[in-house]
Design a protein around this motif. Structure first.
Motif, short mmCIF file in Angstrom:
data_model
loop_
_atom_site.label_atom_id
_atom_site.label_comp_id
_atom_site.label_asym_id
_atom_site.label_seq_id
_atom_site.Cartn_x
_atom_site.Cartn_y
_atom_site.Cartn_z
N PHE A 24 0.84 -1.20 0.00
CA PHE A 24 0.00 0.00 0.00
C PHE A 24 0.87 1.25 0.00
O PHE A 24 0.68 2.16 -0.80
N TRP A 25 1.87 1.30 0.89
CA TRP A 25 2.70 2.50 1.01
C TRP A 25 3.62 2.68 -0.19
O TRP A 25 4.10 3.79 -0.44
N ALA A 26 3.83 1.65 -0.97
CA ALA A 26 4.68 1.76 -2.16
C ALA A 26 3.92 2.29 -3.37
O ALA A 26 4.53 2.69 -4.36
N LEU A 27 2.58 2.31 -3.31
CA LEU A 27 1.77 2.78 -4.43
C LEU A 27 1.78 4.30 -4.54
O LEU A 27 1.90 5.01 -3.55
N THR A 28 1.63 4.78 -5.76
CA THR A 28 1.37 6.20 -5.96
C THR A 28 -0.13 6.43 -5.76
O THR A 28 -0.92 5.47 -5.86
N PRO A 29 -0.57 7.65 -5.47
CA PRO A 29 -2.01 7.90 -5.35
C PRO A 29 -2.77 7.49 -6.61
O PRO A 29 -3.87 6.93 -6.51
N ALA A 30 -2.20 7.72 -7.78
CA ALA A 30 -2.87 7.36 -9.03
C ALA A 30 -3.03 5.84 -9.15
O ALA A 30 -4.08 5.36 -9.59
N GLU A 31 -2.02 5.09 -8.75
CA GLU A 31 -2.11 3.62 -8.80
C GLU A 31 -3.20 3.12 -7.86
O GLU A 31 -3.99 2.24 -8.22
N LEU A 32 -3.24 3.66 -6.65
CA LEU A 32 -4.26 3.25 -5.68
C LEU A 32 -5.65 3.60 -6.18
O LEU A 32 -6.57 2.79 -6.11
N TRP A 33 -5.81 4.79 -6.72
CA TRP A 33 -7.10 5.22 -7.25
C TRP A 33 -7.56 4.28 -8.35
O TRP A 33 -8.71 3.87 -8.41
N LEU A 34 -6.64 3.90 -9.24
CA LEU A 34 -6.96 2.98 -10.32
C LEU A 34 -7.39 1.62 -9.77
O LEU A 34 -8.36 1.02 -10.24
N MET A 35 -6.70 1.13 -8.76
CA MET A 35 -7.03 -0.16 -8.16
C MET A 35 -8.38 -0.14 -7.46
O MET A 35 -9.08 -1.15 -7.43
#
Length: 69
Positions: A24-35
């Motif tokens: 989770f902490w390794a993701l960018t905000p855009a990656e998390l939003w996409l997921m």
């Protein structure tokens, strides 16, 4: 400005997406939003907000922020 509820977002990522906290902490905000998918709402930061921050906190010639600016 209200505080961001990182704990709730982390719980959602772990419970619903099956992520490990370190992932989770390794993701960018855009990656998390996409997921999180279409129900995630608006992007955490629009380009216009990024542009505001760049203007408010410009880099100096060495590429780092100078607190005296």
């Amino acid at each position: 400005m209200t505080a961001f509820d990182w704990a709730a977002l982390l719980r959602k990522a772990v419970r619903e997406l099956g992520l490990k906290p370190q992932d989770f902490w390794a993701l960018t905000p855009a990656e998390l939003w996409l997921m999180l998918g279409p129900d995630a709402g608006a992007m955490p930061m629009a380009r216009s907000r990024l542009d505001e921050l760049v203007r408010a906190f410009p880099d100096n010639s060495e590429g780092t922020h100078d607190a005296r600016d």
